[in-house]
Scaffold this motif. Structure first.
Motif, PDB file in Angstrom:
ATOM      1  N   TRP A 243       1.033  -1.283  -0.006  1.00  0.00           N
ATOM      2  CA  TRP A 243      -0.171   0.339  -0.025  1.00  0.00           C
ATOM      3  C   TRP A 243       0.990   1.383  -0.435  1.00  0.00           C
ATOM      4  N   ILE A 244       2.039   0.733  -0.013  1.00  0.00           N
ATOM      5  CA  ILE A 244       2.912   2.614  -0.302  1.00  0.00           C
ATOM      6  C   ILE A 244       3.334   2.314  -2.275  1.00  0.00           C
ATOM      7  N   PRO A 245       2.668   3.305  -2.280  1.00  0.00           N
ATOM      8  CA  PRO A 245       3.002   2.987  -3.865  1.00  0.00           C
ATOM      9  C   PRO A 245       4.794   3.647  -4.306  1.00  0.00           C
ATOM     10  N   GLU A 246       4.930   3.645  -3.627  1.00  0.00           N
ATOM     11  CA  GLU A 246       6.827   3.836  -4.147  1.00  0.00           C
ATOM     12  C   GLU A 246       7.814   2.106  -3.717  1.00  0.00           C
ATOM     13  N   LEU A 247       6.795   1.146  -2.864  1.00  0.00           N
ATOM     14  CA  LEU A 247       7.150   0.131  -2.808  1.00  0.00           C
ATOM     15  C   LEU A 247       6.519  -0.923  -2.903  1.00  0.00           C
ATOM     16  N   HIS A 304       6.787  -9.019  -0.250  1.00  0.00           N
ATOM     17  CA  HIS A 304       7.110  -8.043   0.762  1.00  0.00           C
ATOM     18  C   HIS A 304       8.138  -8.988   1.882  1.00  0.00           C
ATOM     19  N   ARG A 305       6.859  -8.781   2.954  1.00  0.00           N
ATOM     20  CA  ARG A 305       7.337  -9.154   4.189  1.00  0.00           C
ATOM     21  C   ARG A 305       8.023 -10.688   4.268  1.00  0.00           C
ATOM     22  N   SER A 306       7.028 -10.921   3.984  1.00  0.00           N
ATOM     23  CA  SER A 306       7.428 -12.011   4.424  1.00  0.00           C
ATOM     24  C   SER A 306       8.688 -13.118   3.435  1.00  0.00           C
TER      25      SER A 306
END
Length: 334
Positions: A243-247, A304-306
């Motif tokens: 949900w962070i556009p640049e990421l 991402h997180r995992s």
């Protein structure tokens, strides 16, 4: 007639008693005086000469032949479809090879109850002779197995007059107990031939067997849990970089994504405490003789997180001397 034959029967009986000719031979000897071995190991073969044994089994179509070929390329002596009753004989022959056959891999499939009973008896026999053996079980989802059988236009060996799924169900039921006894379970549902070979190489290529080998796998919950996972951690308690556009375009291998994940409240604390928990679990696995562990780290999409957490956790394990393989199962599927 000899002097002994001329004597009365009573005199001959007395002579036998005095000389001990009619007495039972001492324990550990035969009638002719030869010693009888009560040792469970193979006579005349030093225990150090007994070869290392790996039994490859699992679902038909899950990659048994590929796994066997990989071990063969690593220098193992591979026997395909050996009847289970002959496995102890194969080990004995290897022990008598004067070190020429130090590692044996046997591929077995279970196609009937008697076949399975023979395998269980052979495993018990090997255990009584102190033979070190490991069981590698190749697993795969029903959907993947159906696709593979349909692609080669071959019936499942147990389907009979039924459908492919009927054969898969029958085989899965027959193999249920063996799967539970396996030292290493590899799920090949989403693996190609090269990825399966890489997994086998990672587990068996080393000359010396480490105390514990770990696979740290990132995955996405929306694609399903890994069926070969021993431990599962859920990273969905952290904010999603999606949900962070640049990421969003990047994944957990990106430094900015990893920094974002571990700057969130609780992320570093989770990593510290989970690594501490794994040390406790690893000590128990070693005591129980379990040499392989698959740790699955999940988030929503496995991107991402995992991925970021799996990389950090794997680095911790490597620093503590655990040989570790990192697999990002679902990265790139979105």
């Amino acid at each position: 007639m000899t002097e002994q034959e001329k004597r009365p029967t009573a005199d001959r009986d007395q002579t036998h008693k005095e000389t001990g000719e009619d007495q039972a031979p001492p324990e550990g000897t035969q009638d002719n005086g030869a010693e009888v071995s009560t040792d469970n190991t193979t006579p005349g073969v030093p225990e150090a000469a007994i070869p290392e044994l790996v039994i490859i089994s699992g679902m038909s179509g899950a990659g048994r032949s590929t796994a066997a070929k990989c071990l063969e390329d690593l220098g193992w002596f591979v026997v395909d479809n050996l009847p289970p009753a002959l496995i102890p004989t194969m080990v004995e022959l290897g022990a008598r090879s004067q070190g020429n056959v130090a590692r044996i891999a046997v591929v077995v499939d279970v196609r009937g109850r008697r076949f399975f009973d023979n395998l269980r008896e052979s495993l018990a026999d090997l255990e009584s002779k102190n033979v070190t053996r490991r069981i590698v079980f190749l697993e795969s989802s029903d959907d993947a197995l159906v696709r593979r059988f349909e692609s080669v236009r071959r019936p499942h060996p147990l389907q009979g007059d039924g459908r492919i799924v009927d054969g898969i169900d029958a085989e899965r039921e027959l193999l249920r107990e063996l799967r539970g006894d396996a030292d290493l379970v590899i799920d090949t549902s989403s693996l190609n031939v090269h990825e399966l070979r890489a997994k086998m190489d990672a587990q068996f290529a080393g000359e010396e067997e480490p105390e514990l080998r770990a696979t740290v796998m990132s995955f996405g919950f929306k694609y399903g849990l890994p069926v070969d996972a021993d431990l599962v951690a859920d990273m969905r308690f952290l904010p999603n970089p999606h949900w962070i556009p640049e990421l969003r375009p990047f994944n957990g291998l990106n430094e900015e994504v990893s920094a974002y994940v571990f700057n969130q409240p609780g992320a570093k604390e989770f990593l510290d405490r989970y690594a501490e928990l794994l040390r406790l679990i690893a000590a128990g696995y070693r005591r129980e003789g379990k040499r392989y562990v698959t740790i699955a780290i999940g988030c929503t999409g496995g991107k991402h997180r995992s991925v970021a957490t799996a990389e950090k956790l794997a680095a911790r394990l490597v620093a503590e001397g655990v040989e570790t393989v990192v697999v990002h199962r679902d990265m790139g599927r979105e």
